[in-house]
Motif scaffolding. Structure first.
Motif, PDB file in Angstrom:
ATOM      1  N   ILE A 197      93.658   4.609  27.942  1.00  0.00           N
ATOM      2  CA  ILE A 197      93.478   4.243  28.759  1.00  0.00           C
ATOM      3  C   ILE A 197      94.213   2.371  28.808  1.00  0.00           C
ATOM      4  CG2 ILE A 197      91.555   3.702  31.000  1.00  0.00           C
ATOM      5  CD1 ILE A 197      91.212   6.056  30.475  1.00  0.00           C
ATOM      6  N   ASN A 236      98.167   2.257  28.557  1.00  0.00           N
ATOM      7  CA  ASN A 236      98.478   2.507  29.624  1.00  0.00           C
ATOM      8  C   ASN A 236      98.860   1.692  30.522  1.00  0.00           C
ATOM      9  OD1 ASN A 236      99.899   5.126  28.569  1.00  0.00           O
ATOM     10  ND2 ASN A 236      99.263   6.684  29.732  1.00  0.00           N
ATOM     11  N   LEU A 278      98.157  10.952  30.130  1.00  0.00           N
ATOM     12  CA  LEU A 278      98.054  10.170  30.796  1.00  0.00           C
ATOM     13  C   LEU A 278      98.889   9.757  31.997  1.00  0.00           C
ATOM     14  CD1 LEU A 278      95.925   7.195  29.927  1.00  0.00           C
ATOM     15  CD2 LEU A 278      95.092   8.628  31.712  1.00  0.00           C
ATOM     16  N   TYR A 296      88.142   7.407  36.783  1.00  0.00           N
ATOM     17  CA  TYR A 296      88.725   8.346  35.298  1.00  0.00           C
ATOM     18  C   TYR A 296      87.549   9.340  35.121  1.00  0.00           C
ATOM     19  CZ  TYR A 296      92.416   4.879  33.916  1.00  0.00           C
ATOM     20  OH  TYR A 296      93.330   4.275  34.378  1.00  0.00           O
ATOM     21  N   VAL A 330      90.342  11.350  36.941  1.00  0.00           N
ATOM     22  CA  VAL A 330      91.760  11.904  35.868  1.00  0.00           C
ATOM     23  C   VAL A 330      90.947  11.801  34.361  1.00  0.00           C
ATOM     24  CG1 VAL A 330      93.193   9.669  34.834  1.00  0.00           C
ATOM     25  CG2 VAL A 330      92.008   9.348  36.900  1.00  0.00           C
ATOM     26  N   VAL A 335      93.049  14.724  32.088  1.00  0.00           N
ATOM     27  CA  VAL A 335      93.644  14.743  31.529  1.00  0.00           C
ATOM     28  C   VAL A 335      93.606  15.233  29.790  1.00  0.00           C
ATOM     29  CG1 VAL A 335      93.190  12.783  29.355  1.00  0.00           C
ATOM     30  CG2 VAL A 335      93.974  12.297  31.288  1.00  0.00           C
TER      31      VAL A 335
END
Lengths: 250, 224
Positions: free
Chosen positions: B42, B45, B115, B137, B141, B145
């Protein structure tokens, strides 16, 4: 109720918004029209802080903040008073239809679970999806997904719902079912800002139409003022096709 | 060539008794590496300044160095610490440390690509209804993921379990060490190694079965 003043936004050297003003009163249904690339979507995203504007102020109820320097606390406050409906639906893919709607209620607004489920079911029934509670988004048609998206937005009881081209990804038949839902919401008095290319929908449902071109709000007024009486050449040119004045010669 | 099947069987049983050692190394390394790898992915990215660059250097370093080399380096660190008599730590902790580092680097890349496959609008949708980034997240997310990364995650866990056989170089008495010791005593290395490879064969087979079940579990929402 919602006022934007002098919003500027550039992506690198590409100036997308060049000083846009927008006023939305309670109960308004504002349709933002204009050609692709005119900054309509960017403006909408700036309201919800999905993009950070370079300049400009936002007033929403008691909140009065700079779009550029807003603290994360204020950003969260604005987001909790608004909701966003995405062009590509953007439902949570790992959640069922019902969970998509309850998520914002339980997690962001700390509403007890049973109450959240009750609200979510009410909203899903309202958009005609009472038989899809436990389906995953990938099991739904585009129109159904967008109706879940709308239910998710309405369920959090926002002061204003922002629609970003809610029907652009749908075929003509599915467009109808989604527009019906939005129209029903408009009638129930929910304040909405809708970026759209559905001209007849804007004319029939909106209480106010804003025409954007090249990063500025070129004209705004009632649907009649824009569609019929507007003398601004760019607006007339853009609406020519809708008003059946186009010829197909290049 | 004659196979001494009785000896093979006895090594098999002795080595099997040490399997928990390999499992302990692998499981602790994973428990450390999965959350840290996710976090690192994370950070990378989102291009967090300084941290993302530092992580890139770390990942390249670990990925470009053969595991046995890292283990030998750590071994000499251990030896000098032991000689100074400052602290005496069970060698298994050195193994856990080095395998955690390796796994963090590998999983960072695994999670980074996973991701990238999640559309940015998933997080935006969460934020637009008033969830914080962290909530977005955690609830939206990261579950996706993990679902996307699962097949690659499984194969890298299998690799890790196999890689733990290098821990014997750190004087950890694991199943590989048993094969070495028993083979050395009897000079029947063939049987000893066959016994260990048999254990790995079974372990990996069982792991793959388990992962298949996990995958079916996440398929319910994965895109068609």
């Amino acid at each position: 109720m919602l006022t934007l003043t002098n919003v500027h936004k550039a992506f690198g050297s590409n100036k997308v918004l060049k000083g846009v003003n927008l006023t939305v009163e309670k109960g308004d249904v504002v349709a933002i029209l204009g050609p692709s690339g005119s900054g309509k979507t960017t403006l909408l995203r700036c309201i919800n802080f999905l993009e950070r504007a370079d300049k400009g102020r936002l007033k929403l109820g008691e909140i009065d903040i700079s779009l550029k320097h807003a603290h994360s606390k204020d950003v969260l406050a604005v987001r909790r008073k608004t909701a966003f409906v995405f062009q590509n639906y953007s439902l949570f893919r790992n959640k069922t239809v019902l969970q998509n709607v309850t998520e914002g209620l339980i997690i962001a607004r700390k509403i007890p679970k049973d109450e959240a489920i009750k609200i979510a079911k009410e909203q899903l029934d309202r958009v005609g999806l009472s038989d899809k509670y436990d389906a995953y988004p990938n099991q739904l048609s585009g129109g159904q997904q967008q109706r879940v998206g709308i239910a998710r937005a309405v369920a959090v009881k926002p002061d204003v719902i922002l629609f970003d081209e809610p029907t652009s990804a749908l075929d003509p038949e599915l467009v109808g079912e989604v527009l019906c839902v939005i129209k029903a919401l408009a009638k129930s008095g929910i304040t909405m800002v809708i970026v759209t290319h559905e001209m007849s929908f804007a004319r029939d449902v909106a209480s106010k139409v804003v025409f954007m071109d090249e990063g500025v709000a070129l004209a705004s007024g009632t649907p009649k003022e824009i569609f019929v009486d507007c003398q601004e050449p760019r607006v007339k040119q853009f609406l020519a096709r809708f008003n059946n004045e186009i010829d197909y010669n290049i | 060539m004659n196979l001494d099947t009785d000896f093979l069987w006895s090594v098999f049983l002795k080595a099997l008794a040490k399997l928990p050692v390999n499992f302990e190394i692998a499981i602790v390394a994973l428990v450390v590496a999965i959350p840290l790898g996710l976090l690192a992915a994370i950070v990378c990215n989102n291009k967090v300044p300084v941290a993302s660059q530092a992580l890139k250097v770390f990942v390249s370093f670990i990925r470009s160095t053969p595991p046995i080399l890292l283990i030998l380096i750590i071994y000499y660190v251990k030896k000098s610490l032991d000689m100074q008599g400052v602290i005496k730590i069970d060698p298994i902790w050195y193994a856990i440390f080095i395998f955690s580092l390796i796994e963090i680097a590998l999983l960072t890349e695994v999670f980074r690509s996973a991701l990238l496959s999640i559309p940015a609008t998933q997080l935006e949708a969460a934020e637009s209804i008033g969830m914080t980034k962290l909530q977005g997240y955690r609830r939206i997310v990261i579950p996706q993921v993990l679902g996307v990364a699962l097949p690659v995650l499984c194969s890298s866990i299998t690799d890790l379990v196999k890689m733990t056989s290098l821990a014997f170089a750190l004087t950890v008495v694991d199943i590989m060490a048993i094969a070495k010791i028993e083979g050395g005593f009897s000079l029947s290395f063939m049987e000893a190694y066959l016994a260990v490879s048999l254990i790995y064969l079974i372990v990996v087979f069982v792991l793959e079965r388990i992962f298949k079940i996990f995958e079916r579990f996440t398929k319910s929402y994965a895109d068609k």
